[in-house]
Design a protein around this motif. Structure first.
Motif, PDB file in Angstrom:
ATOM      1  N   ASP A 238       0.834  -1.213   0.000  1.00  0.00           N
ATOM      2  CA  ASP A 238       0.000   0.000   0.000  1.00  0.00           C
ATOM      3  C   ASP A 238       0.864   1.256   0.000  1.00  0.00           C
ATOM      4  O   ASP A 238       0.566   2.229  -0.709  1.00  0.00           O
ATOM      5  CB  ASP A 238      -0.930   0.000   1.210  1.00  0.00           C
ATOM      6  CG  ASP A 238      -1.973  -1.099   1.145  1.00  0.00           C
ATOM      7  OD1 ASP A 238      -2.225  -1.601   0.035  1.00  0.00           O
ATOM      8  OD2 ASP A 238      -2.520  -1.467   2.206  1.00  0.00           O
ATOM      9  N   ALA A 239       1.933   1.237   0.820  1.00  0.00           N
ATOM     10  CA  ALA A 239       2.839   2.397   0.881  1.00  0.00           C
ATOM     11  C   ALA A 239       3.528   2.600  -0.467  1.00  0.00           C
ATOM     12  O   ALA A 239       3.686   3.731  -0.939  1.00  0.00           O
ATOM     13  CB  ALA A 239       3.871   2.207   1.985  1.00  0.00           C
ATOM     14  N   TYR A 240       3.936   1.498  -1.079  1.00  0.00           N
ATOM     15  CA  TYR A 240       4.556   1.559  -2.406  1.00  0.00           C
ATOM     16  C   TYR A 240       3.587   2.130  -3.428  1.00  0.00           C
ATOM     17  O   TYR A 240       3.967   2.957  -4.274  1.00  0.00           O
ATOM     18  CB  TYR A 240       5.008   0.156  -2.808  1.00  0.00           C
ATOM     19  CG  TYR A 240       5.611   0.058  -4.185  1.00  0.00           C
ATOM     20  CD1 TYR A 240       6.921   0.437  -4.431  1.00  0.00           C
ATOM     21  CD2 TYR A 240       4.861  -0.429  -5.258  1.00  0.00           C
ATOM     22  CE1 TYR A 240       7.483   0.338  -5.694  1.00  0.00           C
ATOM     23  CE2 TYR A 240       5.409  -0.535  -6.520  1.00  0.00           C
ATOM     24  CZ  TYR A 240       6.722  -0.149  -6.741  1.00  0.00           C
ATOM     25  OH  TYR A 240       7.262  -0.244  -8.001  1.00  0.00           O
ATOM     26  N   ASP A 241       2.320   1.694  -3.334  1.00  0.00           N
ATOM     27  CA  ASP A 241       1.286   2.177  -4.261  1.00  0.00           C
ATOM     28  C   ASP A 241       1.100   3.685  -4.120  1.00  0.00           C
ATOM     29  O   ASP A 241       1.022   4.415  -5.114  1.00  0.00           O
ATOM     30  CB  ASP A 241      -0.020   1.438  -3.989  1.00  0.00           C
ATOM     31  CG  ASP A 241      -1.090   1.748  -5.031  1.00  0.00           C
ATOM     32  OD1 ASP A 241      -0.733   2.055  -6.174  1.00  0.00           O
ATOM     33  OD2 ASP A 241      -2.273   1.701  -4.684  1.00  0.00           O
ATOM     34  N   LYS A 242       1.031   4.158  -2.862  1.00  0.00           N
ATOM     35  CA  LYS A 242       0.856   5.595  -2.624  1.00  0.00           C
ATOM     36  C   LYS A 242       2.054   6.380  -3.142  1.00  0.00           C
ATOM     37  O   LYS A 242       1.895   7.441  -3.769  1.00  0.00           O
ATOM     38  CB  LYS A 242       0.654   5.861  -1.136  1.00  0.00           C
ATOM     39  CG  LYS A 242      -0.695   5.399  -0.602  1.00  0.00           C
ATOM     40  CD  LYS A 242      -0.829   5.691   0.880  1.00  0.00           C
ATOM     41  CE  LYS A 242      -2.174   5.204   1.415  1.00  0.00           C
ATOM     42  NZ  LYS A 242      -2.297   5.440   2.880  1.00  0.00           N
ATOM     43  N   ALA A 243       3.257   5.869  -2.871  1.00  0.00           N
ATOM     44  CA  ALA A 243       4.470   6.560  -3.332  1.00  0.00           C
ATOM     45  C   ALA A 243       4.525   6.588  -4.851  1.00  0.00           C
ATOM     46  O   ALA A 243       4.886   7.613  -5.459  1.00  0.00           O
ATOM     47  CB  ALA A 243       5.708   5.867  -2.760  1.00  0.00           C
ATOM     48  N   GLN A 244       4.156   5.461  -5.474  1.00  0.00           N
ATOM     49  CA  GLN A 244       4.182   5.402  -6.936  1.00  0.00           C
ATOM     50  C   GLN A 244       3.133   6.326  -7.548  1.00  0.00           C
ATOM     51  O   GLN A 244       3.397   7.013  -8.547  1.00  0.00           O
ATOM     52  CB  GLN A 244       3.946   3.968  -7.393  1.00  0.00           C
ATOM     53  CG  GLN A 244       4.129   3.797  -8.899  1.00  0.00           C
ATOM     54  CD  GLN A 244       3.840   2.391  -9.341  1.00  0.00           C
ATOM     55  OE1 GLN A 244       2.775   1.850  -9.024  1.00  0.00           O
ATOM     56  NE2 GLN A 244       4.757   1.786 -10.062  1.00  0.00           N
ATOM     57  N   THR A 245       1.942   6.350  -6.929  1.00  0.00           N
ATOM     58  CA  THR A 245       0.889   7.241  -7.413  1.00  0.00           C
ATOM     59  C   THR A 245       1.335   8.697  -7.314  1.00  0.00           C
ATOM     60  O   THR A 245       1.102   9.497  -8.232  1.00  0.00           O
ATOM     61  CB  THR A 245      -0.405   7.020  -6.609  1.00  0.00           C
ATOM     62  OG1 THR A 245      -0.823   5.659  -6.749  1.00  0.00           O
ATOM     63  CG2 THR A 245      -1.516   7.937  -7.096  1.00  0.00           C
ATOM     64  N   LYS A 246       1.978   9.029  -6.197  1.00  0.00           N
ATOM     65  CA  LYS A 246       2.473  10.392  -6.006  1.00  0.00           C
ATOM     66  C   LYS A 246       3.546  10.727  -7.031  1.00  0.00           C
ATOM     67  O   LYS A 246       3.554  11.820  -7.614  1.00  0.00           O
ATOM     68  CB  LYS A 246       3.028  10.549  -4.587  1.00  0.00           C
ATOM     69  CG  LYS A 246       3.420  11.962  -4.226  1.00  0.00           C
ATOM     70  CD  LYS A 246       3.866  12.042  -2.773  1.00  0.00           C
ATOM     71  CE  LYS A 246       4.240  13.477  -2.395  1.00  0.00           C
ATOM     72  NZ  LYS A 246       4.676  13.570  -0.973  1.00  0.00           N
TER      73      LYS A 246
END
Length: 480
Positions: A238-246
């Motif tokens: 989830d953290a990776y997803d948020k960072a990638q989305t950002k």
């Protein structure tokens, strides 16, 4: 690799037996299968479940990858106590009644979404529930429509009714439901389920197609450890997803942000160096005033009303010593009153074009005036005055008509029209616009806009530098 790819990779390692180590003391899946068969035989004898038809042996061709020695390939139906679905008839549902009525729209990966649930009465429920009997921790799988393959665990404590679009998988106590759910979510098994879909209007899979699905089965203790490991890794995914989305948002904004930064640097005098030999804007403004006075005297332009002096509080940023602040009306020439009327023939042609296309809204009727040389056009009204999603000013060339929704501007010698176009597209016009529903910038407000004026040679150099750099921003937009 995006977050979904990372999740798929983790699930693939899980179903291949590579996510957690095997432990000899946990036994083997062969032993587990013997216990499952014994449990099912006992429940059949006690008439708690029905005896199911034997499923075909698993061939080597059906095994998509190698698994650990203590695992076994099994058919899904062999490790379930019951495989069924909800009613195949659409009962009358109500905004509220005794029992919830769960359909495919309510099945989410995290559980059953009751926010948009409908209900059925007790009589209808009893007819459905007696066959299906969903209980907490049972597995629910969507088998009809676009979301076929979405699988979850029943998180509700209360009984409910099911539509046939949802399959109920009731596992034995010797199989860990979260592990089975993760297996079915793995990319290879999800695609296998989707690949079995048939139908014309609504595509679906049947219970007969679900039961023979081949899955790898580890010992029960390892099932629990695999599920626990996936749940442990989920926050990192989830953290990776948020960072990638950002990061993706930054990358998408970067070309536009870079363009805005270049334009802002340009109008602040930071894009190119100043050169003493190019003189000052103070001298330039004196020449502009003299030229405009001459044009007024020659009756080529109308004399404009004096604009108020510029106060320090109005200046939005610092500029180089060789630059000067001026109001737009003092360095521009409004061309609205100098439109060239169309000939009778041209007017008739234009009217015919409008009559043909205008009724369907393809074009707006324009003022019947023609311009025949390069001039700057600035939108007078519209949402883009505030939104600025596209340039508000541009240079028109050749022969063209202009409607009454645009200001038509020329400039005296000493002002580079391209520089002014870049400038107007760089600044925030909110202070000069009236209205929000129908934003508008009239002539008086446009004339009051503050302009940072460099010497003419520097204007030319700024334009040249922007024309060199801005295409790179466009290239980034086209090739992210």
């Amino acid at each position: 690799m995006n977050a979904q790819d990372l999740k798929n990779s983790i699930l693939q390692r899980a179903i291949e037996g590579k996510l957690v180590p095997q432990r000899k003391e946990e036994g083997t899946a062969k032993e587990l299968l013997a216990e499952i068969r014994a449990e099912k035989a006992r429940l059949v004898k006690e008439k708690k479940i029905r005896k199911s038809k034997p499923l075909p042996e698993i061939t080597d061709e059906e095994k998509p990858f190698d698994i650990p020695e203590n695992w076994e390939w099994v058919r899904l139906g062999d490790i379930l106590l019951k495989l069924t679905d909800g009613t195949h008839h659409s009962p009358i549902s109500f905004p509220y009644a005794e029992y919830m009525y769960v359909t495919a729209k309510n099945i989410k990966e995290w559980g059953i979404d009751t926010s948009n649930i409908t209900y059925v009465d007790e009589c209808t429920h009893n007819a459905i529930y007696s066959r299906c009997n969903p209980e907490k921790s049972d597995i629910l799988l969507i088998k009809d429509g676009a979301t076929t393959g979405v699988v979850t665990i029943n998180n509700l404590d209360v009984p409910f009714s099911l539509l046939s679009s949802v399959a109920l998988l009731k596992q034995t106590r010797l199989v860990y439901a979260p592990f089975i759910v993760y297996m079915l979510r793995s990319n290879i098994l999800y695609k296998s389920i989707r690949g079995e879909m048939k139908g014309t209007g609504i595509t679906r899979i049947t219970l007969k197609q679900i039961s023979p699905i081949v899955i790898p089965l580890p010992p029960l203790a390892e099932q629990r450890r695999i599920a626990a490991k996936i749940e442990e890794l989920q926050p990192d995914i989830d953290a990776y997803d948020k960072a990638q989305t950002k990061l993706q948002a930054i990358e998408q904004r970067f070309p536009d942000d870079m363009k805005k930064s270049l334009l802002q640097y340009a109008i602040e005098g930071k894009l190119v160096p100043q050169r003493k030999e190019e003189g000052t804007a103070k001298d330039l403004l004196a020449k502009i005033r003299a030229e405009k006075a001459r044009l007024v005297k020659e009756k080529k332009i109308k004399k404009s009303k004096p604009l108020p002096a510029i106060t320090d509080d109005e200046k939005p940023f610092d500029i180089p010593d060789s630059w000067e602040w001026a109001r737009f009306g003092d360095i521009s020439i409004n061309m609205d009153s100098e439109r060239i009327p169309l000939s009778v023939t041209q007017r008739r042609k234009l009217d015919k074009i409008y009559d043909y296309y205008g009724a369907s809204g393809i074009i707006d009727k324009v003022d019947q005036y023609l311009f025949d040389r390069p001039l700057m056009l600035i939108g007078e009204d519209g949402a883009n005055l505030l939104a600025r999603t596209k340039p508000i000013a541009f240079i028109a060339r050749g022969k063209y008509w202009v409607n009454n929704h645009a200001h038509v501007i020329d400039f005296p010698n000493g002002i580079d029209m391209k520089y002014m176009t870049f400038y107007m597209n760089a600044i925030n016009l909110a202070a000069y616009v009236t209205g929000t529903a129908q934003p508008k910038m009239n002539q008086a407000r446009m004339n009051s806009i503050l302009i940072a004026i460099p010497p003419l040679a520097e204007q030319h150099r700024i334009v040249a530098k922007l024309e060199e750099l801005l295409p790179l921003c466009q290239h980034l937009t086209a090739n992210p």
